[in-house]
Design a protein around this motif. Structure first.
Motif, PDB file in Angstrom:
ATOM      1  N   VAL A 125       1.237 -19.083   6.040  1.00 22.53           N
ATOM      2  CA  VAL A 125       0.917 -19.133   4.382  1.00 22.53           C
ATOM      3  C   VAL A 125      -0.379 -18.386   3.593  1.00 22.53           C
ATOM      4  CG1 VAL A 125      -0.948 -20.664   2.275  1.00 22.53           C
ATOM      5  CG2 VAL A 125       1.233 -21.741   3.866  1.00 22.53           C
ATOM      6  N   ILE A 126      -1.405 -18.767   4.435  1.00 28.35           N
ATOM      7  CA  ILE A 126      -2.124 -16.772   5.036  1.00 28.35           C
ATOM      8  C   ILE A 126      -1.454 -15.480   4.350  1.00 28.35           C
ATOM      9  CG2 ILE A 126      -4.264 -16.252   6.191  1.00 28.35           C
ATOM     10  CD1 ILE A 126      -4.498 -18.853   4.522  1.00 28.35           C
ATOM     11  N   ALA A 127      -0.539 -15.181   5.690  1.00 27.85           N
ATOM     12  CA  ALA A 127      -0.148 -14.333   5.288  1.00 27.85           C
ATOM     13  C   ALA A 127       1.047 -14.190   4.770  1.00 27.85           C
ATOM     14  CB  ALA A 127       0.851 -13.829   6.411  1.00 27.85           C
ATOM     15  N   LEU A 128       1.728 -14.972   3.598  1.00 31.12           N
ATOM     16  CA  LEU A 128       2.306 -14.763   2.321  1.00 31.12           C
ATOM     17  C   LEU A 128       1.478 -14.401   1.839  1.00 31.12           C
ATOM     18  CD1 LEU A 128       4.435 -18.286   2.405  1.00 31.12           C
ATOM     19  CD2 LEU A 128       5.305 -15.731   2.929  1.00 31.12           C
ATOM     20  N   GLY A 129       0.101 -14.861   0.871  1.00 32.91           N
ATOM     21  CA  GLY A 129      -0.686 -14.539   0.360  1.00 32.91           C
ATOM     22  C   GLY A 129      -1.527 -13.007   0.022  1.00 32.91           C
ATOM     23  N   ALA A 130      -1.829 -13.228   2.005  1.00 32.82           N
ATOM     24  CA  ALA A 130      -1.501 -10.984   2.182  1.00 32.82           C
ATOM     25  C   ALA A 130      -0.226 -10.382   1.782  1.00 32.82           C
ATOM     26  CB  ALA A 130      -1.845 -11.067   3.765  1.00 32.82           C
ATOM     27  N   THR A 131       0.882 -10.815   1.969  1.00 34.76           N
ATOM     28  CA  THR A 131       2.350  -9.890   1.404  1.00 34.76           C
ATOM     29  C   THR A 131       1.576  -9.409   0.401  1.00 34.76           C
ATOM     30  OG1 THR A 131       3.086 -10.857   4.035  1.00 34.76           O
ATOM     31  CG2 THR A 131       4.248 -10.451   2.085  1.00 34.76           C
ATOM     32  N   ILE A 132       1.802 -10.865   0.075  1.00 34.24           N
ATOM     33  CA  ILE A 132       1.637 -10.184  -1.704  1.00 34.24           C
ATOM     34  C   ILE A 132       0.713  -9.872  -2.406  1.00 34.24           C
ATOM     35  CG2 ILE A 132       1.697 -11.234  -3.973  1.00 34.24           C
ATOM     36  CD1 ILE A 132       2.828 -13.860  -3.069  1.00 34.24           C
ATOM     37  N   LEU A 133      -0.452  -9.646  -1.871  1.00 32.98           N
ATOM     38  CA  LEU A 133      -1.869  -8.269  -2.588  1.00 32.98           C
ATOM     39  C   LEU A 133      -1.357  -7.446  -1.997  1.00 32.98           C
ATOM     40  CD1 LEU A 133      -4.350 -10.621  -1.652  1.00 32.98           C
ATOM     41  CD2 LEU A 133      -3.305 -10.730  -3.339  1.00 32.98           C
ATOM     42  N   TRP A 134      -1.242  -7.263  -0.858  1.00 34.65           N
ATOM     43  CA  TRP A 134      -0.169  -5.816  -0.649  1.00 34.65           C
ATOM     44  C   TRP A 134       1.072  -5.285  -0.448  1.00 34.65           C
ATOM     45  CZ3 TRP A 134      -4.678  -7.126   2.147  1.00 34.65           C
ATOM     46  CH2 TRP A 134      -5.902  -6.239   2.430  1.00 34.65           C
ATOM     47  N   GLU A 135       1.265  -5.355  -1.478  1.00 31.40           N
ATOM     48  CA  GLU A 135       3.290  -5.337  -1.605  1.00 31.40           C
ATOM     49  C   GLU A 135       2.993  -4.147  -2.222  1.00 31.40           C
ATOM     50  OE1 GLU A 135       6.943  -6.794  -4.072  1.00 31.40           O
ATOM     51  OE2 GLU A 135       5.171  -7.867  -4.995  1.00 31.40           O
ATOM     52  N   VAL A 136       3.731  -3.118  -1.638  1.00 36.38           N
ATOM     53  CA  VAL A 136       4.038  -1.763  -2.500  1.00 36.38           C
ATOM     54  C   VAL A 136       2.698  -0.731  -2.399  1.00 36.38           C
ATOM     55  CG1 VAL A 136       5.016  -0.300  -4.134  1.00 36.38           C
ATOM     56  CG2 VAL A 136       6.408  -2.366  -3.662  1.00 36.38           C
ATOM     57  N   SER A 137       1.702  -0.932  -1.177  1.00 40.76           N
ATOM     58  CA  SER A 137       0.184  -0.419  -1.358  1.00 40.76           C
ATOM     59  C   SER A 137       0.086   0.159  -0.263  1.00 40.76           C
ATOM     60  CB  SER A 137      -0.786  -1.809  -1.648  1.00 40.76           C
ATOM     61  OG  SER A 137      -0.940  -2.407  -0.561  1.00 40.76           O
ATOM     62  N   HIS A 138       0.984   0.765   0.936  1.00 34.91           N
ATOM     63  CA  HIS A 138       1.296   1.321   1.934  1.00 34.91           C
ATOM     64  C   HIS A 138       0.605   2.267   1.542  1.00 34.91           C
ATOM     65  CE1 HIS A 138       2.707   3.382   5.727  1.00 34.91           C
ATOM     66  NE2 HIS A 138       1.990   2.019   6.444  1.00 34.91           N
ATOM     67  N   SER A 139      -0.211   3.289   3.031  1.00 29.82           N
ATOM     68  CA  SER A 139      -0.893   4.139   2.177  1.00 29.82           C
ATOM     69  C   SER A 139      -1.085   4.691   3.645  1.00 29.82           C
ATOM     70  CB  SER A 139      -2.442   4.193   1.323  1.00 29.82           C
ATOM     71  OG  SER A 139      -3.013   4.027   2.269  1.00 29.82           O
ATOM     72  N   ASP A 140      -1.670   5.779   3.612  1.00 28.14           N
ATOM     73  CA  ASP A 140      -2.421   6.495   4.882  1.00 28.14           C
ATOM     74  C   ASP A 140      -3.347   6.099   5.385  1.00 28.14           C
ATOM     75  OD1 ASP A 140       0.786   7.991   5.473  1.00 28.14           O
ATOM     76  OD2 ASP A 140      -0.492   9.973   4.487  1.00 28.14           O
ATOM     77  N   GLU A 141      -3.657   4.812   4.812  1.00 31.93           N
ATOM     78  CA  GLU A 141      -5.410   4.796   5.332  1.00 31.93           C
ATOM     79  C   GLU A 141      -5.374   3.939   6.291  1.00 31.93           C
ATOM     80  OE1 GLU A 141      -8.417   6.108   3.354  1.00 31.93           O
ATOM     81  OE2 GLU A 141      -7.370   7.367   2.057  1.00 31.93           O
ATOM     82  N   LYS A 142      -6.159   4.398   7.021  1.00 30.86           N
ATOM     83  CA  LYS A 142      -6.693   3.398   8.372  1.00 30.86           C
ATOM     84  C   LYS A 142      -6.356   1.518   7.874  1.00 30.86           C
ATOM     85  CE  LYS A 142      -8.375   6.733  10.983  1.00 30.86           C
ATOM     86  NZ  LYS A 142      -9.410   7.292  12.048  1.00 30.86           N
ATOM     87  N   HIS A 143      -7.252   1.442   6.905  1.00 28.88           N
ATOM     88  CA  HIS A 143      -7.151  -0.013   6.597  1.00 28.88           C
ATOM     89  C   HIS A 143      -6.148   0.129   6.098  1.00 28.88           C
ATOM     90  CE1 HIS A 143      -8.698   2.006   3.197  1.00 28.88           C
ATOM     91  NE2 HIS A 143      -7.674   0.720   2.267  1.00 28.88           N
ATOM     92  N   ASP A 144      -4.767   0.155   5.016  1.00 27.67           N
ATOM     93  CA  ASP A 144      -3.664  -0.554   4.694  1.00 27.67           C
ATOM     94  C   ASP A 144      -2.915  -0.215   6.038  1.00 27.67           C
ATOM     95  OD1 ASP A 144      -4.192  -0.574   2.369  1.00 27.67           O
ATOM     96  OD2 ASP A 144      -3.759   1.272   2.188  1.00 27.67           O
ATOM     97  N   LYS A 145      -2.696   0.683   7.027  1.00 32.03           N
ATOM     98  CA  LYS A 145      -2.132   0.478   8.077  1.00 32.03           C
ATOM     99  C   LYS A 145      -2.499  -0.867   9.253  1.00 32.03           C
ATOM    100  CE  LYS A 145      -0.368   5.800   8.241  1.00 32.03           C
ATOM    101  NZ  LYS A 145      -1.357   6.273   9.486  1.00 32.03           N
ATOM    102  N   ALA A 146      -3.835  -0.953   9.003  1.00 33.30           N
ATOM    103  CA  ALA A 146      -4.025  -2.313  10.075  1.00 33.30           C
ATOM    104  C   ALA A 146      -3.517  -3.424   9.398  1.00 33.30           C
ATOM    105  CB  ALA A 146      -5.309  -1.286  10.494  1.00 33.30           C
ATOM    106  N   ALA A 147      -3.741  -3.498   8.182  1.00 30.00           N
ATOM    107  CA  ALA A 147      -3.655  -5.019   7.400  1.00 30.00           C
ATOM    108  C   ALA A 147      -2.465  -4.873   7.125  1.00 30.00           C
ATOM    109  CB  ALA A 147      -4.065  -4.615   6.258  1.00 30.00           C
ATOM    110  N   ILE A 148      -1.014  -4.234   6.723  1.00 27.83           N
ATOM    111  CA  ILE A 148      -0.190  -4.444   7.543  1.00 27.83           C
ATOM    112  C   ILE A 148       0.503  -4.483   8.563  1.00 27.83           C
ATOM    113  CG2 ILE A 148       2.067  -3.204   6.534  1.00 27.83           C
ATOM    114  CD1 ILE A 148       0.906  -1.415   4.332  1.00 27.83           C
ATOM    115  N   GLY A 149       0.366  -3.649   9.227  1.00 26.77           N
ATOM    116  CA  GLY A 149       0.791  -4.366  10.590  1.00 26.77           C
ATOM    117  C   GLY A 149       0.474  -5.579  11.219  1.00 26.77           C
ATOM    118  N   LEU A 150      -1.220  -6.070  10.788  1.00 24.42           N
ATOM    119  CA  LEU A 150      -1.065  -7.387  11.419  1.00 24.42           C
ATOM    120  C   LEU A 150      -0.794  -8.627  10.785  1.00 24.42           C
ATOM    121  CD1 LEU A 150      -3.249  -9.101  12.602  1.00 24.42           C
ATOM    122  CD2 LEU A 150      -4.840  -9.197  10.945  1.00 24.42           C
ATOM    123  N   ILE A 151      -0.264  -8.038   9.410  1.00 24.27           N
ATOM    124  CA  ILE A 151       0.176  -9.012   8.579  1.00 24.27           C
ATOM    125  C   ILE A 151       1.727  -9.226   8.794  1.00 24.27           C
ATOM    126  CG2 ILE A 151       1.315  -9.587   5.438  1.00 24.27           C
ATOM    127  CD1 ILE A 151      -0.729  -7.754   4.763  1.00 24.27           C
TER     128      ILE A 151
END
Length: 206
Positions: A125-151
């Motif tokens: 459930v936590i991962a689903l919430g993070a999935t929606i928050l990070w939808e179409v938000s991928h960038s070259d920023e390290k924190h975005d890559k780390a967050a999406i990889g973890l999700i």
């Protein structure tokens, strides 16, 4: 046969023969005992054990209510996107779409602040919430890559599917195509949001 004759025969008997006879008796006794043990074990194994687990009440899935409300709100968000892309700013439909999107994002943000889960169901459930928050938000920023990889790792670990009509995180090859299809599909607006928007729209007219 007299007692004297019996004693004479016992004395004349070969000691080796006597040992062989005694060994044969013991072997036969042990063999019979082994067969009885095997038969008893087989019968015991054939008797079914009582089913105890079936009577134990099933505990509710961790964060199940949050999951259900989030998926319902996300489905409404998907359904209003095609309308949201065409409406006039500050119109009734625009206000409805704003309410729908706001509810979905608020629920996802609320889930992100829940206490750490104790089960894989709660983690999903936590991962689903993070999935929606990070939808179409991928960038070259390290924190975005780390967050999406973890999700993605948590979704795979828990065996959780992406929510229906999810456009993607932004780094997929077909993310643009899926996003365009979302805005081109027939849309709908939920009754609760229309009722709330009527009150807000009247406020704008005042």
């Amino acid at each position: 046969m007299s007692l004297r004759t019996s004693l004479r025969n016992l004395i004349r008997r070969s000691p080796v023969a006597a040992l062989h006879e005694r060994s044969a008796e013991l072997h036969g006794s042990l063999a019979g005992q082994t067969r009885r043990t095997v038969v008893a074990g087989t019968v015991a194994a054939a008797v079914p054990l009582p089913v105890i687990a079936a009577t134990r009440p099933q505990e509710p899935t961790e964060y199940a209510d949050h999951r259900d409300r989030l998926l319902a709100a996300y489905a409404e968000d998907r359904a209003c996107r095609s309308i949201d892309g065409e409406v006039q700013i500050d119109s009734l439909e625009d206000t409805v779409c704003t309410l729908v999107v706001r509810r979905c994002w608020t629920l996802a943000a609320e889930i992100a602040t829940l206490p750490p889960p104790r089960t894989l169901e709660g983690l999903a459930v936590i991962a689903l919430g993070a999935t929606i928050l990070w939808e179409v938000s991928h960038s070259d920023e390290k924190h975005d890559k780390a967050a999406i990889g973890l999700i993605r790792s948590v979704l795979a670990l828990t065996g959780t599917d992406l929510p229906p009509r999810f456009s993607g995180f932004g780094d997929e090859d077909d993310v643009g195509e899926r996003d365009r299809a979302l805005y081109a599909a027939p849309g709908s607006l939920p009754a609760w949001a229309i009722a709330e928007a009527h009150a807000e729209y009247e406020f704008f007219d005042a």
